[in-house]
Scaffold this motif. Sequence first.
Motif, PDB file in Angstrom:
ATOM      1  N   GLY A 193       0.836  -1.200   0.000  1.00 17.85           N
ATOM      2  CA  GLY A 193       0.000   0.000   0.000  1.00 17.85           C
ATOM      3  C   GLY A 193       0.863   1.238   0.000  1.00 17.85           C
ATOM      4  N   PHE A 242      -8.239   6.967   0.285  1.00 17.65           N
ATOM      5  CA  PHE A 242      -7.697   5.961  -0.620  1.00 17.65           C
ATOM      6  C   PHE A 242      -7.035   6.649  -1.812  1.00 17.65           C
ATOM      7  N   LEU A 262      -4.509   2.667   1.270  1.00 14.16           N
ATOM      8  CA  LEU A 262      -5.267   3.431   2.257  1.00 14.16           C
ATOM      9  C   LEU A 262      -4.247   4.200   3.074  1.00 14.16           C
ATOM     10  N   ASN A 286     -13.464   1.752   6.370  1.00 10.81           N
ATOM     11  CA  ASN A 286     -12.311   1.851   5.478  1.00 10.81           C
ATOM     12  C   ASN A 286     -11.526   0.546   5.363  1.00 10.81           C
ATOM     13  N   GLU A 287     -11.312  -0.118   6.494  1.00  8.59           N
ATOM     14  CA  GLU A 287     -10.499  -1.341   6.473  1.00  8.59           C
ATOM     15  C   GLU A 287     -11.207  -2.460   5.706  1.00  8.59           C
ATOM     16  N   TYR A 346     -10.851  -1.511   1.995  1.00 10.17           N
ATOM     17  CA  TYR A 346      -9.467  -1.682   1.567  1.00 10.17           C
ATOM     18  C   TYR A 346      -9.145  -3.166   1.337  1.00 10.17           C
ATOM     19  N   LYS A 367      -8.122  -4.891  -2.344  1.00 14.04           N
ATOM     20  CA  LYS A 367      -6.789  -5.478  -2.492  1.00 14.04           C
ATOM     21  C   LYS A 367      -6.838  -6.950  -2.886  1.00 14.04           C
TER      22      LYS A 367
END
Length: 421
Positions: free
Chosen positions: A257, A285, A299, A324-325, A328, A332
């Motif tokens: 990232g 992001f 992120l 967000n996590e 993300y 990914k």
Amino acid sequence: MVPEGWKLTTLGEVCNGQLQTGPFGSQLHADEYTTSGIAVLMPKDLVNHRATINSASKISPERAQDLKKHTLKVGDILFSRRGDVTRFALVDEGARGALCGTGCLKATPSEEHAPEFIAYFLQKDAVKRWLEQNSVGQTMPNMNTSILSELPLMTANSRQEEEKIAMILSTWDKMINTIEQLLANSQKQRKALIQQLITGKKRLVRHEKSLGYKITSHGEIPSDWEYPMIREVCSQISEKNGSGADYPVLSCSKHEGFVDSLKYFKKKVYSEDTSGYRVIPRGCFGFPANHIEEGSIGLQRDYDIGIVSPIYVVFMADEEKVNNEYLYALLKTEHYRQIFSAATNSSVDRRGSLRWKEFSSIHVPLPPLSEQNKIASALATADEEIEKLKNKLDCIKQEKKALMQQLLTGKRRVKTEDKEK
């Protein structure tokens, strides 16, 4: 300073001149390779200092007989002849009987020395530097037997002492291999866990009855999940660093990232004038529009404000709808990397880029926020375990490196049976 009984020498002396070049292309043609027969080891088959025949090319036993002088014995050491000239491998039982192939050099230590000890000595940073500095060739580094024979080495008082040192270091290698396997298993399990969680095959919330699934363009998802386009839950950020403020310049890597560009590359690879760079606040992001098909999306967790190259697309998620996590982890996955690649290939942008308009049209499976939070928490636990294993692996590798420095230079001596008597 050389310890008592130890000797400064060269690889040529240790091998009594037994260094050999693999067969040249004129001796072994590409059309002679088959899918079965005798393995022929190339530089690609020198993995982690061990010779492996798992994916080696092969030739017929009859042709191998013609090249029998290149047959490998246990204890031989193979070196890459071109490209990465620091690459080498010890031949063990698994590679016995294979051939030293084109692109390799073979060294055979004399019976006075333990090949395992020599192989550990070759792992020293000083040896790698010597090989790099003494290689020849303008377009690609090349090594030959004449140069390789001059490689400086230090040998111990006896073969018994060398074997004891190699045995001690091999114990550390076993510990390292065990942790590497645990790490690989943990990473594999995390990958499987993500796949189960983001498709709803594994639920972290209880329902009184099964809610069933619905079909989407990217597969089945639980019927109580939403399936919005990214633009419906995220918004683009187009702010630029107009004042030229000295914010950290970030780059996005495929696996890690966002990283601090200066620290990661150990040199300045960005423009002196950053006034045209895009601002990326913490919790946002971003991805390079021309590399997202490689999985390069990040992120920003490290700085209150960072900046990225103008080629980046920056966006933020609606915190009332998205964790967000969770998002993300979803973006990914290999599944979404393929989606990005397909979207890039179908984009009208001839530069091979994926801009916000096309990217934001991609749909994502979106559980209720409470379930996203639980998914993110489960993945964080898995990440903590992986990070612990990585840290443990790094520590053991550093400890082994320090021990090698002491044992392979005789600064720390070991007891042998002869000395004990």
